[in-house]
Structures are given as C-alpha cells and as structure tokens.
Design a protein around this motif. Structure first.
Motif, PDB file in Angstrom:
ATOM      1  N   LYS A  37     -11.611   4.073  -2.595  1.00 19.79           N
ATOM      2  CA  LYS A  37     -11.457   5.232  -3.469  1.00 19.79           C
ATOM      3  C   LYS A  37     -11.756   4.875  -4.927  1.00 19.79           C
ATOM      4  N   SER A  58       0.822  -1.210   0.000  1.00 21.42           N
ATOM      5  CA  SER A  58       0.000   0.000   0.000  1.00 21.42           C
ATOM      6  C   SER A  58       0.855   1.259   0.000  1.00 21.42           C
ATOM      7  N   VAL A 112      -4.500  -0.316   2.745  1.00 22.07           N
ATOM      8  CA  VAL A 112      -5.322  -0.944   1.718  1.00 22.07           C
ATOM      9  C   VAL A 112      -6.809  -0.798   2.006  1.00 22.07           C
ATOM     10  N   ASP A 170      -8.465   1.467   3.237  1.00 26.62           N
ATOM     11  CA  ASP A 170      -8.967   2.785   2.832  1.00 26.62           C
ATOM     12  C   ASP A 170      -8.786   3.013   1.336  1.00 26.62           C
ATOM     13  N   GLN A 171      -7.686   2.550   0.792  1.00 23.94           N
ATOM     14  CA  GLN A 171      -7.440   2.716  -0.641  1.00 23.94           C
ATOM     15  C   GLN A 171      -8.512   2.013  -1.475  1.00 23.94           C
ATOM     16  N   LEU A 220      -3.885   9.424  -2.073  1.00 24.45           N
ATOM     17  CA  LEU A 220      -4.590   8.220  -1.637  1.00 24.45           C
ATOM     18  C   LEU A 220      -4.276   7.969  -0.166  1.00 24.45           C
ATOM     19  N   ILE A 222      -8.928   4.637 -10.196  1.00 22.36           N
ATOM     20  CA  ILE A 222      -8.688   5.928  -9.553  1.00 22.36           C
ATOM     21  C   ILE A 222      -8.631   7.067 -10.561  1.00 22.36           C
ATOM     22  N   VAL A 279       1.706   1.797  -3.663  1.00 27.38           N
ATOM     23  CA  VAL A 279       0.570   2.352  -4.409  1.00 27.38           C
ATOM     24  C   VAL A 279       0.373   3.825  -4.064  1.00 27.38           C
ATOM     25  N   GLN A 280       0.438   4.147  -2.780  1.00 25.92           N
ATOM     26  CA  GLN A 280       0.268   5.543  -2.367  1.00 25.92           C
ATOM     27  C   GLN A 280       1.336   6.433  -2.998  1.00 25.92           C
ATOM     28  N   ARG A 303      -3.277   5.763   3.262  1.00 31.36           N
ATOM     29  CA  ARG A 303      -2.069   4.972   3.485  1.00 31.36           C
ATOM     30  C   ARG A 303      -2.296   3.459   3.410  1.00 31.36           C
ATOM     31  N   LEU A 312      -6.435  -0.558  -9.643  1.00 33.50           N
ATOM     32  CA  LEU A 312      -5.919  -1.205  -8.445  1.00 33.50           C
ATOM     33  C   LEU A 312      -6.595  -2.558  -8.249  1.00 33.50           C
TER      34      LEU A 312
END
Length: 209
Positions: A142, A118, A136, A138-139, A132, A203, A121-122, A134, A157
């Motif tokens: 999105k 993660s 997974v 929460d990601q 984005l 995203i 990715v961020q 921090r 993602l």
C-alpha cells in the motif's frame, strides 16, 4: 404589366442583397466568438439572448444551455479512496503513541487484549479513517515507496526481514512497534538497516496539516 414585373424584380434583388449582408454579418460574428474565452462566450451569448427575448438581466446559464443544448461533456466526480482525508504522518505518530504499553499478542488486533506488529499498524491507521489490510505482506504493498531510510518521514511504515515485521517510523532515528511476545508496544531506536530493511511505504502525506 411590364412595369409591375420590373418592380417585382427590383424587390427580389433588394431581398437578395439583404440576405447576403446577413450571411456576411453572421460569419463575422462567428469569427469574433472563436477568439474569446468560454466564459466570455457564455456571457455574450446570454446577453444576446436577453436582447432577442427583450428581457433584462442575464439569464441563468443552465437555462441558456438547456435552451440551446450544451456541447460540453459533464465530468463525473473523481474517484476517491479511503485515505483519511487530511491525515498526515504527524497524526499517525500521535495515534500510535496512544498504544504504548499494550502487550504483544500474536494475531491480536484488540488493544484491550493485545496486538501484534501488523495488527497495531492496522489499528493506528483505522483510528484515522485509513483502511489497511491485516497482514504485513499486504500492508507493504500500500501507499507509495520511499527510496531510503534517510528519506523516511514520521508516519512511514518500515518493513523488515522480507515482510516478517512492520513498524511505524517516528523520525530522528526512532520507531514504534509491537515487537515480540513478552514485550509491549514501545518507542525504540530504529534498528532497521539496509541489511534487513525490505521496504518503506508512505501511506499518508508527511508533515503537519
């Protein structure tokens, strides 16, 4: 005296007729104005104001509106989020590939030291101006959902195992991620299948500029 009164009455009658004609003419003007577009109406009004003021040229519309009061509400600019402007999925892929070889470090967010899935990715999206969260869990909330892996596009993602892992899809059955301790960020065959694929999130728009 009688003659004078007669003349006054005649004048009053004439004035009354003129007043009625003016009202009729005004009503006809309003009817005609209602059938034109706002742009035509504004231009016509400006022209009429010009004539009334005895000036030449068309006055600035803001001057006209300030003189008579505008009934058109002012619309506030649409709210915008930090989505990276014209960033696309292809740009995400290019940004992700720059980190190939960076070691996996649990909790890591610094490419000079190492990153976890993660954090990687961020970082990729942050490089493109897209913020984005921090972790997974929460990601994966999105962006917008993608129905299936067959519909996934480069830059999407891939979230697997209930939110335990996240990777970036590259297209053509390939993905890039920070896999596990002891390994580095790498391109691999997308092992995410319907049995372990939790969600797919888009995203930024797919494709090139």
């Amino acid at each position: 005296m009688v003659e004078a009164l007669g003349r006054i009455q005649g004048i009053q009658a004439s004035l009354q007729q003129l007043a009625e004609r003016s009202v009729s003419s005004a009503a006809a003007s309003v009817s005609t104005a209602s059938s034109v577009t706002p742009a035509d109406s504004s231009a016509s009004f400006a022209s009429a104001l010009n004539t009334a003021l005895g000036t030449s040229g068309v006055p600035d519309l803001s001057t006209v509106l300030s003189a008579v009061g505008s009934t058109t509400p002012v619309q506030a600019p649409a709210a915008t989020g930090n989505t990276g402007g014209g960033t696309t999925g292809d740009a995400v892929v290019a940004a992700a590939k720059k980190y190939i070889g960076v070691p996996y470090v649990w909790g890591g967010t610094n490419p000079a030291v190492g990153m976890d899935c993660s954090g990687f990715v961020q970082r990729v999206f942050k490089d493109l101006g897209v913020e984005l969260p921090r972790v997974v869990s929460d990601q994966m909330q999105k962006g917008t959902p993608v129905a299936s892996l067959a519909e996934a596009k480069p830059g999407d993602l891939l979230v697997s195992y209930g939110g335990e892992h996240i990777s970036i899809y590259l297209g053509n059955g390939k993905a890039i991620d920070a896999p596990v301790p002891g390994q580095t960020i790498q391109i691999r065959d997308a092992w995410e299948k319907y049995s372990n694929l939790t969600s797919i999130r888009r995203i930024v728009p797919a494709g090139g500029a």
